[in-house]
Design a protein around this motif. Structure first.
Motif, PDB file in Angstrom:
ATOM      1  N   ALA A 100      39.506  30.842  47.474  1.00  0.00           N
ATOM      2  CA  ALA A 100      40.058  32.095  46.960  1.00  0.00           C
ATOM      3  C   ALA A 100      41.109  31.800  45.890  1.00  0.00           C
ATOM      4  N   ALA A 101      41.956  30.809  46.176  1.00  0.00           N
ATOM      5  CA  ALA A 101      43.006  30.460  45.215  1.00  0.00           C
ATOM      6  C   ALA A 101      42.401  29.932  43.929  1.00  0.00           C
ATOM      7  N   ALA A 102      41.363  29.077  44.055  1.00  0.00           N
ATOM      8  CA  ALA A 102      40.737  28.516  42.853  1.00  0.00           C
ATOM      9  C   ALA A 102      40.104  29.630  42.028  1.00  0.00           C
ATOM     10  N   LEU A 103      39.455  30.595  42.677  1.00  0.00           N
ATOM     11  CA  LEU A 103      38.865  31.726  41.958  1.00  0.00           C
ATOM     12  C   LEU A 103      39.955  32.521  41.240  1.00  0.00           C
ATOM     13  N   GLY A 104      41.072  32.710  41.941  1.00  0.00           N
ATOM     14  CA  GLY A 104      42.192  33.443  41.339  1.00  0.00           C
ATOM     15  C   GLY A 104      42.718  32.733  40.103  1.00  0.00           C
ATOM     16  N   VAL A 105      42.836  31.397  40.207  1.00  0.00           N
ATOM     17  CA  VAL A 105      43.357  30.633  39.065  1.00  0.00           C
ATOM     18  C   VAL A 105      42.393  30.739  37.893  1.00  0.00           C
ATOM     19  N   ILE A 106      41.093  30.642  38.194  1.00  0.00           N
ATOM     20  CA  ILE A 106      40.107  30.718  37.103  1.00  0.00           C
ATOM     21  C   ILE A 106      40.152  32.100  36.449  1.00  0.00           C
ATOM     22  N   LEU A 107      40.311  33.147  37.266  1.00  0.00           N
ATOM     23  CA  LEU A 107      40.436  34.502  36.722  1.00  0.00           C
ATOM     24  C   LEU A 107      41.661  34.602  35.815  1.00  0.00           C
ATOM     25  N   LEU A 108      42.768  34.034  36.285  1.00  0.00           N
ATOM     26  CA  LEU A 108      44.009  34.051  35.509  1.00  0.00           C
ATOM     27  C   LEU A 108      43.811  33.333  34.176  1.00  0.00           C
ATOM     28  N   LEU A 109      43.155  32.148  34.242  1.00  0.00           N
ATOM     29  CA  LEU A 109      42.926  31.389  33.010  1.00  0.00           C
ATOM     30  C   LEU A 109      42.023  32.171  32.060  1.00  0.00           C
ATOM     31  N   ALA A 110      41.018  32.839  32.611  1.00  0.00           N
ATOM     32  CA  ALA A 110      40.113  33.620  31.767  1.00  0.00           C
ATOM     33  C   ALA A 110      40.893  34.716  31.043  1.00  0.00           C
ATOM     34  N   VAL A 111      41.765  35.425  31.784  1.00  0.00           N
ATOM     35  CA  VAL A 111      42.548  36.498  31.173  1.00  0.00           C
ATOM     36  C   VAL A 111      43.469  35.936  30.106  1.00  0.00           C
ATOM     37  N   MET A 112      44.120  34.797  30.429  1.00  0.00           N
ATOM     38  CA  MET A 112      45.075  34.234  29.476  1.00  0.00           C
ATOM     39  C   MET A 112      44.383  33.768  28.211  1.00  0.00           C
ATOM     40  N   SER A 113      43.185  33.162  28.359  1.00  0.00           N
ATOM     41  CA  SER A 113      42.513  32.694  27.145  1.00  0.00           C
ATOM     42  C   SER A 113      42.026  33.884  26.318  1.00  0.00           C
ATOM     43  N   LEU A 114      41.594  34.950  26.995  1.00  0.00           N
ATOM     44  CA  LEU A 114      41.208  36.154  26.256  1.00  0.00           C
ATOM     45  C   LEU A 114      42.411  36.733  25.512  1.00  0.00           C
ATOM     46  N   TYR A 115      43.540  36.694  26.182  1.00  0.00           N
ATOM     47  CA  TYR A 115      44.762  37.200  25.573  1.00  0.00           C
ATOM     48  C   TYR A 115      45.098  36.408  24.315  1.00  0.00           C
ATOM     49  N   VAL A 151      42.978  34.700  22.417  1.00  0.00           N
ATOM     50  CA  VAL A 151      41.992  35.041  21.390  1.00  0.00           C
ATOM     51  C   VAL A 151      42.374  36.370  20.748  1.00  0.00           C
ATOM     52  N   TYR A 152      42.729  37.316  21.603  1.00  0.00           N
ATOM     53  CA  TYR A 152      43.107  38.646  21.162  1.00  0.00           C
ATOM     54  C   TYR A 152      44.328  38.579  20.249  1.00  0.00           C
ATOM     55  N   ASN A 153      45.288  37.756  20.662  1.00  0.00           N
ATOM     56  CA  ASN A 153      46.504  37.607  19.870  1.00  0.00           C
ATOM     57  C   ASN A 153      46.167  37.026  18.501  1.00  0.00           C
ATOM     58  N   ARG A 154      45.221  36.078  18.481  1.00  0.00           N
ATOM     59  CA  ARG A 154      44.820  35.475  17.224  1.00  0.00           C
ATOM     60  C   ARG A 154      44.126  36.511  16.341  1.00  0.00           C
ATOM     61  N   LEU A 155      43.297  37.351  16.956  1.00  0.00           N
ATOM     62  CA  LEU A 155      42.513  38.303  16.169  1.00  0.00           C
ATOM     63  C   LEU A 155      43.330  39.523  15.753  1.00  0.00           C
ATOM     64  N   VAL A 156      44.034  40.110  16.711  1.00  0.00           N
ATOM     65  CA  VAL A 156      44.728  41.378  16.448  1.00  0.00           C
ATOM     66  C   VAL A 156      46.199  41.145  16.147  1.00  0.00           C
ATOM     67  N   GLY A 157      46.796  40.166  16.824  1.00  0.00           N
ATOM     68  CA  GLY A 157      48.232  39.940  16.655  1.00  0.00           C
ATOM     69  C   GLY A 157      48.989  40.782  17.653  1.00  0.00           C
TER      70      GLY A 157
END
Lengths: 375, 398
Positions: free
Chosen positions: B368-383, B385-391
């Motif tokens: 469960a913890a590993a899934l949570g960490v992967i979810l967190l990493l996915a959100v952070m990397s999307l963020y 990318v988003y920051n790079r694209l939109v600012g």
């Protein structure tokens, strides 16, 4: 003003505007603006002048009456098809676009080819003296520079009618005076018709070919600035433009170019404006600088009054008298008597010429809009 | 001059200490402990230290020595007596199916036994001990620091020689689920934007009285429990529910052709969109309120049609609100739990429902913890990318 033609460019005929169906913001307005004219709508806030401008631009529709441009009714034309340049009160420059893109906007939506766009933008920037600022964002410009961009944007698609809604309201006094000259210069260089809205009478007087004074949704007088000052036809105009001593009386007799008006301090000889008839109540207006210390035989009107207050300005003195029922009767006399020659409490003799004192018949309209039939 | 200022600042900062303490105890500490659980698992290592030491020397290619059997048996005995064996057996079982009963049965069979050959006795208790796989499972379960939860969460596994390989296709569940969660979140964000943008525009440009009323209507759902709102969607969408009844009554569908609108992905999409819509409308409204209607007037006076004015003047200025609302809705929906749990049925579940399952049902907290960490990493990397694209500096909440 020599370039001002006599051909009518814009015409309002019987225009009324109400937002709630009861209060008339603009009532029964007839105006005609000549081609190439700098025409100002002047009045206090709430007098209907901005509403008139909005109706002319097409942002508001008249409740009744008709507006025409070049003799053609614009009733059914949306703003974008009227071809009018509009300078907004707070400029309304698009904040996410550079100066160049702001100026290109009206050209792009009109499908002007790119090479012509660059040329026109360059030309209009020269006109407003803002070359070299093309890449800046509006937020990187001073208030005066933003003002120039707003004017340039209203001119870049070469309209022959430009409307300006209190464009100098946000600027400080020094910049405002500078821009007054600039706007007047641009208008005369290009020969466009400008309809300008302001509540600042000094601005209206210094810039305009003609001024329409608004009060209570109604035009009080339309005239050249000098005429408005020298020959007001309504009590509101007399009081609004410059300083004036205003008092009331009853007309006892009317002659050629002179009438007798009975006041609490005696009969005043005044110049009758409009239809003055004996027995009518009238408003009298005399400018403080046209009242002088009386020398026997010079003035047709001579009164004696006590000086209630005295203000030493330097080159002139301001005396406050209680005269002809006006407890705040101001007299401006040039400082040729010297300091200390006059003191509060002294009795002085003052007088004025018949032609400087205007008797305006009370028409019962001013200040009482509800009495208006059809309102 | 600087001293009193900084002490005043310190006092002001000190006022936030209760909040910091609260956040630390109730949020950061549990989060940290979960993070640690995802790669640190001392349970088996602490329970069977000598067996694991013996197995470390073992080459893994044949059944271990008699010594190892003896050590295992002697270490199992006290665990059995103290009733601590269950936890160990469960953990080994996660790596090799059947190991739970193997370990439990062996311990029971060896109670009080003192055989000559431990090897024979243990294999007699459960023949699984005669295979290398059982011992490999014990050895791997005994790794104190492990990436196996992460491998598991990414549908990977180790083969007997320790290489990382893909899980067999029928056992790949977490990556498809994560992708589905991202896809559903994106869909909900887009739907919320399409539905919310005109509403926000309307509220921002209405007269004050009307805009207050409309804003109130947007906020009314917050007065109602999330649970109530979600379950009322069941009432509306179920087979005999309001929507289906209306469709049948209107003759759009036959009585036997009722649509499956709930307990599947449709239910999750509909209910989550409704729940998250205010989080799109409010940031949009806040930004739109600051866009003067003068800009659209200016555009039309300059010769633009409404569409031209909207696309080139209004929309770009509303982008910060679009960005803020979209990011908010996307991040909220990626971790959403209650709504899919109630209306999602089997096919409408999202990754957070799987995390909850491992927390509450299978008790595999490490996974469960590993899934949570992967979810967190996915959100952070999307963020990022988003920051790079939109600012991110273009994002505004008001």
């Amino acid at each position: 003003m020599a370039d001002t033609g006599t051909e009518t460019h814009v015409e309002f005929r019987g225009v009324c505007k109400t937002y709630d169906g009861r209060t008339m913001v603009v009532r029964d307005l007839d105006l005609s603006v000549r081609r190439g004219e700098f025409f100002t709508l002047l009045g206090p806030s709430g007098s209907g002048k901005t509403t008139c401008l909005m109706m002319l631009a097409g942002f508001e529709a008249p409740t009744a009456g008709e507006i025409s441009i070049d003799g053609r009714s614009v009733q059914d034309l949306p703003p974008r098809e009227r071809g009018i340049g509009f300078v907004f009160q707070n400029y309304a420059l698009f904040p996410h676009m550079s100066v160049r893109r702001n100026l290109a906007f009206p050209l792009e939506v009109r499908g002007v080819p790119a090479d012509q766009q660059a040329e026109r933008i360059q030309r209009v920037l020269e006109i407003v003296r803002l070359e070299g600022f093309e890449a800046r964002r509006p937020s990187e410009l001073s208030g005066g520079q933003q003002q120039r961009v707003a004017i340039a944007r209203a001119l870049v698609f070469e309209p022959n009618l430009v409307l300006m809604d209190e464009p100098l309201g946000a600027l400080d006094r020094r910049l405002r005076e500078e821009m007054q000259f600039e706007i007047r210069r641009i208008q005369q260089d290009l020969g466009v018709t400008v309809v300008y809205v302001t509540h600042d009478q000094q601005e209206a007087m210094s810039m305009s070919s003609r001024v329409a004074v608004f009060h209570g949704g109604r035009v009080q007088q339309v005239a050249e600035p000098e005429v408005l000052y020298e020959e007001p036809e309504r009590e509101f105009v007399a009081g609004f433009i410059g300083d004036n001593n205003i008092f009331r009386g009853r007309i006892t007799s009317v002659g050629r170019g002179v009438c007798d008006v009975e006041t609490p301090d005696g009969v005043v000889k005044a110049f009758p404006v409009g239809e003055c008839r004996p027995g009518q109540d009238a408003v009298l207006a005399i400018r403080p600088e046209r009242v002088g210390l009386a020398k026997p035989g010079v003035f047709s009107n001579e009164f004696e009054a006590r000086v209630d207050g005295i203000l030493f300005i330097g080159d002139h003195l301001r005396l406050r008298l209680n005269l002809c029922g006006n407890a705040d009767f101001i007299v401006k006399i040039p400082n040729i008597v010297g300091h200390g020659a006059l003191l509060a409490g002294d009795r002085v003799s003052v007088g004025w010429a018949v032609t400087d004192c205007r008797a305006l018949p009370l028409d019962g309209l001013e200040g009482n809009p509800e009495a208006e039939p059809g309102a | 001059m600087a001293r009193p200022l900084s002490s005043a600042r310190f006092r002001a900062a000190a006022l936030t200490l209760p909040l910091l303490a609260f956040v630390g105890v109730t949020f950061i500490a549990p989060l940290g402990s979960m993070l640690v659980r995802s790669f640190y698992e001392p349970h088996v290592a602490d329970a069977l230290p000598r067996t694991l030491a013996a197995l470390r020397a073992w080459d893994g290619s044949s059944v271990p020595s008699e010594d190892t059997f003896r050590i295992l048996a002697t270490e199992l005995r006290p665990l059995d007596q103290q009733r601590k064996l269950g936890g160990v057996a469960t953990r080994v079982n996660r790596l090799e199916g059947g190991m739970r009963s193997t370990i439990m049965d062996t311990a029971r069979a060896l109670r009080g036994a003192e055989p000559d050959s431990w090897r024979e006795a243990v294999i007699a208790a459960d023949p699984a001990w005669g295979e290398e796989a059982a011992w490999l499972a014990v050895r791997r379960a005994g790794e104190r620091y492990t990436i196996r939860h992460y491998l598991n969460a990414l549908d990977l596994d180790r083969d007997p020689s320790g290489n990382i390989v893909a899980q067999s296709p029928e056992r790949r569940i977490y990556v498809p689920l994560l992708l589905r969660t991202l896809g559903v979140s994106l869909a909900i964000t887009v739907i919320c934007l399409i539905l919310g943008y005109p509403v926000a525009y309307l509220i921002a440009n209405a007269s004050p009285a009307k805009s207050n009323l409309l804003l109130l209507l947007v906020l009314v759902p917050f007065w109602t429990s999330l649970l109530v709102r979600t379950t009322s969607w069941i009432v509306l969408l179920q087979n005999q529910g309001v929507v289906n009844d209306l469709l049948v009554a209107a003759g759009v569908i036959g009585d036997d052709g009722r649509l499956a609108l709930v307990y599947n992905m449709v239910g999750t999409l509909v209910a989550m969109t409704q729940v998250l819509l205010p989080f799109m409308i409010l940031p949009l409204y806040a930004v739109m309120r600051s866009i003067s209607p003068m800009y659209l007037r200016a555009a039309s006076s300059l010769g633009a049609t409404f569409l031209q004015g909207f696309v080139r003047v209004y929309w770009p200025q509303s982008l910060p609100g679009v960005a803020a609302g979209s990011l908010l809705v996307f991040i909220l929906s990626i971790g959403y739990y209650i709504t899919p749990a109630l209306v999602g049925g089997r096919t409408g579940q999202l990754i957070s429902n799987m995390i909850a399952y491992h927390m509450q049902e299978s008790l595999n907290w490490g996974l469960a913890a590993a899934l949570g960490v992967i979810l967190l990493l996915a959100v952070m990397s999307l963020y990022l990318v988003y920051n790079r694209l939109v600012g991110i500096e273009r994002m505004r909440l008001s």
